[in-house]
Scaffold this motif. Structure first.
Motif, PDB file in Angstrom:
ATOM      1  N   LYS A   2      33.502  45.305  51.162  1.00  0.00           N
ATOM      2  CA  LYS A   2      32.293  44.796  50.524  1.00  0.00           C
ATOM      3  C   LYS A   2      32.283  43.266  50.474  1.00  0.00           C
ATOM      4  CE  LYS A   2      33.057  47.286  46.830  1.00  0.00           C
ATOM      5  NZ  LYS A   2      34.167  48.114  47.335  1.00  0.00           N
ATOM      6  N   THR A   3      33.472  42.687  50.413  1.00  0.00           N
ATOM      7  CA  THR A   3      33.531  41.238  50.227  1.00  0.00           C
ATOM      8  C   THR A   3      32.861  40.489  51.376  1.00  0.00           C
ATOM      9  OG1 THR A   3      35.690  41.744  49.296  1.00  0.00           O
ATOM     10  CG2 THR A   3      35.076  39.453  49.389  1.00  0.00           C
ATOM     11  N   ASP A  23      30.160  41.544  41.373  1.00  0.00           N
ATOM     12  CA  ASP A  23      31.115  42.487  41.948  1.00  0.00           C
ATOM     13  C   ASP A  23      31.606  43.435  40.855  1.00  0.00           C
ATOM     14  OD1 ASP A  23      32.632  43.708  43.832  1.00  0.00           O
ATOM     15  OD2 ASP A  23      34.181  42.172  43.924  1.00  0.00           O
ATOM     16  N   GLU A  24      31.906  44.653  41.258  1.00  0.00           N
ATOM     17  CA  GLU A  24      32.434  45.648  40.333  1.00  0.00           C
ATOM     18  C   GLU A  24      31.521  45.828  39.140  1.00  0.00           C
ATOM     19  OE1 GLU A  24      34.726  47.233  41.567  1.00  0.00           O
ATOM     20  OE2 GLU A  24      35.590  45.858  43.013  1.00  0.00           O
ATOM     21  N   GLY A  73      39.985  44.967  43.364  1.00  0.00           N
ATOM     22  CA  GLY A  73      39.795  43.859  44.283  1.00  0.00           C
ATOM     23  C   GLY A  73      41.013  43.290  44.971  1.00  0.00           C
TER      24      GLY A  73
END
Ligand code: ADP
Ligand code: MG
Length: 693
Positions: free
Chosen positions: A303-304, A398-399, A556
């Motif tokens: 995803k990063t 994120d998350e 992560g």
């Protein structure tokens, strides 16, 4: 309309003064309508007398018979034992606390009726402390005509009280006193009965209604209300979305300058799934309405990179981008990753966490305000009021499940200063079961990265008792000496971070003693940012064999060479969390192993959960199981997610309604938009942030 119970305050009821009204307000009951939506959670069937011969254990019943004997029994816990006979059989009532008048009351020959639940006891089935009533020979039989409702327990409001209030409100309930907000055709299509009838039935189910069906929440009347409630929630989220979009956004068509440069330097090609999601984002950001997109992708799905490409699309259009992570460690790691990709392209970045302070912070704030820093990475520190962006065009969160609807709103507001809302990209690695996603993220479009990068070897998961710790340590030693890297994760039952850190410290000490030939690092949540980052970096660069850690590394953290993970006491963690942790390995080409080292004895449920981990590496499968085993509140953490608290609906039970609810919501928006607001107001309390539409 005037007769609508939503306009009548509870204080009109007999016996409701200011004090009681306050108590009711605490549980969001203000009007008679609110009161009537406060539904019983279960029922007792006191509509008929059960003969003692047919008694079943653990069901609520009414029995009636003559006291055959009543005597005090001594023993470890003295009690009063009262034998009741109804001709078909006899059973004992047992009272551990009793008084002399109490005993007198139950003299042999007395006719009693008793309500309660028979349970297995020393003398066979027994009733413990049952409610009972002495029946006078000539008194009329007072068997009840409806099932007896049991309401959710509330401070300072006993059953009698709340039952009485509901009865009063029900007496005022006419067929038109709760507005029917669902149009007829919609009710027909989804087979939903009239609202008032459902409410009436649920407070006072007539004799013959199934207590079991009601208890399971499967009665059509319950489905009727659950449907309407889910619909209201769905609509409120859609309204939020509409609101955001009506503010307008900034069009950022891909120019493929910076993005193409970055793609060229990547050591890999995007997977098909990544390309698809990138295309979704390209399209969204090119439009002048704010993007509201959730990207779901299992751990390690990449995803990063996708986020970085979105960031570049903003930057190449002259806008700033903010990237927000839920923990320091993850924010730092993003900082490192993004710096690697973006600095070579000449993009200036800033890193802002809760620990950035003083002069350093001032400088950064100025850079952000002036637009000198084009990309800002950080924790929720980015939400703070004094963080002002020059031209924020994209916010990446994120998350997501650790933030929640509230922060989503806060961030939207932050961008609004510039006359439009920034695009929003929300990424979650917790594969949220479809049903939950539909409910929690109805305001977002969803893209899924449903493919892992090629060349990953599956993780072999082993469930092993901690009596084999020595063996595990041996195995760890030889793996590390072969050049592999490992994590050792310490968990604790208590939510105490301090204790968890301490456990990790002790473990690290012990392992250093036992394995002097290995270099062992330690990270936990109480260390300084700098220190943590240094150790993570050392581990990433291969200077450490073993990293002992608390669950701070859960999300992560990305070290492809790490291929062994030992999790101590995995039975203390939820499945989703275990899946996240395990996702730290299996990121490279080497076969990875995950040892779940439990402490015996395991409960049946724990055993089942660890077995799920062993059997599956698919985040979605695991999430569905987790939902089954623990329920949605636990899975997502209601408060953290902003996932709604429902009055009637329960997602595991009513999840099946959600697809229909979604289409009903669409139909309602088209055909009966005037119903939306009253529906939302009826079901969402004003304290829900997203009720304020
Ligand atoms: P997550 O979705 O869990 O955030 P990451 O973005 O951390 O996953 O990516 C996991 C690892 O996979 C990283 O090392 C990343 O560089 C690598 N990766 C990402 N996309 C690809 C790809 N298409 N091919 C090969 N490796 C990739
Ligand atoms: Mg990630």
């Amino acid at each position: 309309m005037d007769r609508s119970l939503s306009n009548i305050p509870v204080t009109t009821l007999k016996g409701v003064g200011e004090a009681l009204a306050d108590k009711l307000a605490k549980i969001n009951i203000h009007s008679l309508q609110d009161l009537l939506f406060h539904l019983p959670m279960r029922y007792l069937d006191r509509t008929r007398v059960t003969s003692i011969a047919t008694l079943q254990p653990n069901t609520d019943v009414v029995i009636q018979g003559t006291v055959a004997a009543c005597q005090a029994v001594s023993g470890r816990r003295p009690s009063l034992l009262c034998r009741v006979d109804d001709g078909s059989g006899a059973v004992n009532l047992r009272f551990y606390h009793y008084t002399a008048p109490h005993k007198n009351n139950l003299r042999p020959g007395t006719e009693v009726r008793c309500f309660g639940e028979a349970r297995q006891g020393a003398t066979g089935l027994e009733f413990y402390h049952p409610e009972y009533r002495v029946i006078k020979p000539d008194a009329p039989c007072d068997i009840q005509e409806t099932l007896t409702p049991i309401y959710p327990a509330t401070d300072g409001l006993n059953q009698q009280r709340i039952r009485n209030l509901c009865e009063q409100a029900l007496q005022m309930l006419e067929d038109d006193s709760l507005q029917e907000l669902l149009p007829d055709e919609l009710r027909q299509k989804y087979q939903l009965g009239p609202l008032v009838a459902a409410v009436r039935l649920l407070h006072q189910p007539p004799q013959g209604e199934s207590v079991v069906l009601l208890k399971e929440g499967c009665h059509p009347a319950q489905k009727r209300l659950a449907f309407e409630e889910l619909l209201a929630h769905n609509l409120s989220m859609q309204l939020l979305r509409k609101r955001a979009q009506s503010v307008g956004g900034f069009a950022m068509p891909p120019t493929n300058t910076l993005t193409a440069n970055m793609l060229r330097t990547l050591p890999f090609d995007l997977t098909g799934a990544q390309q698809r999601v990138v295309a979704d984002i390209n399209r969204d950001m090119a439009a002048n309405v704010p993007m509201l997109r959730l990207v779901q992708g299992d751990v390690g799905s990449g995803k990063t990179v996708v986020a970085a490409l979105a960031v570049l699309q903003a930057v190449e259009n002259g806008y700033q981008a903010a990237v927000m992570a839920p923990t320091e460690i993850l924010a730092e790691q993003h900082q490192i990753n993004f710096a690697n990709w973006l600095r070579p392209l000449g993009i200036s970045m800033a890193f802002l966490s809760g620990k950035t302070s003083g002069k350093k912070r001032q400088e950064l704030l100025e850079k952000i305000a002036s637009g000198e820093a084009m990309v800002v990475v950080g924790t929720h520190a980015l939400f703070q009021d004094d963080v002002v962006f020059h031209r924020l065009g994209l916010a990446v969160i994120d998350e997501q499940h650790r933030f929640g609807v509230h922060q989503r709103m806060a961030l939207r507001k932050k961008g609004e200063q510039n006359g439009g809302l920034p695009h929003q990209l929300i990424m979650t690695a917790t594969p949220i079961p479809r049903t939950l996603a539909m409910s929690a993220y109805a305001d977002l479009d969803v893209s899924v990265i449903d493919e892992l990068p090629p060349g990953r070897t599956p993780i072999n998961t082993v469930v092993i008792g901690d009596d084999r710790r020595e063996e595990v340590i041996k195995r760890l030693r030889s793996a590390c000496l072969e050049g592999r890297q490992a994590y050792w994760v310490c968990t604790l039952i208590e939510e105490s971070e301090a204790l968890q850190c301490q456990a990790a410290q002790v473990t690290a000490e012990q392992l250093r003693e036992t394995l002097p030939e290995l270099s062992i690092g330690l990270v936990h949540g109480r260390m300084k940012t700098r220190e943590k980052a240094d150790i993570m970096q050392a581990f990433k660069e291969g200077h450490l064999h073993l990293l002992v850690a608390t669950t701070v590394i859960e999300v992560g953290v990305d070290v492809p060479n790490a291929s062994l993970m030992i999790i101590e006491n995995p039975e203390r963690l939820g499945l989703a969390q275990l899946h996240q942790l395990r996702g730290r390995v299996g990121r490279g080409k080497i076969a990875s192993h995950c040892l779940l080292m439990y402490h015996a004895p395991l409960s049946r449920q724990s055993r089942e959960r660890l077995q799920v981990m062993k059997d599956s590496s698919d985040g979605f499968v695991i999430a569905e199981k987790d939902l089954q085993l623990r329920g949605p509140g636990e899975v997502l953490g209601t408060r953290q997610t902003g996932l709604a608290q429902f009055k009637v609906a329960e997602l595991e039970r009513d999840g099946g309604l959600l697809t229909a609810v979604r289409s009903a919501a669409r139909e309602l928006v088209e055909r009966s938009p005037q119903s939306i607001e009253p529906l939302v107001n009826r079901w969402l309390s004003q304290t829900d942030e997203y009720a304020n539409v």
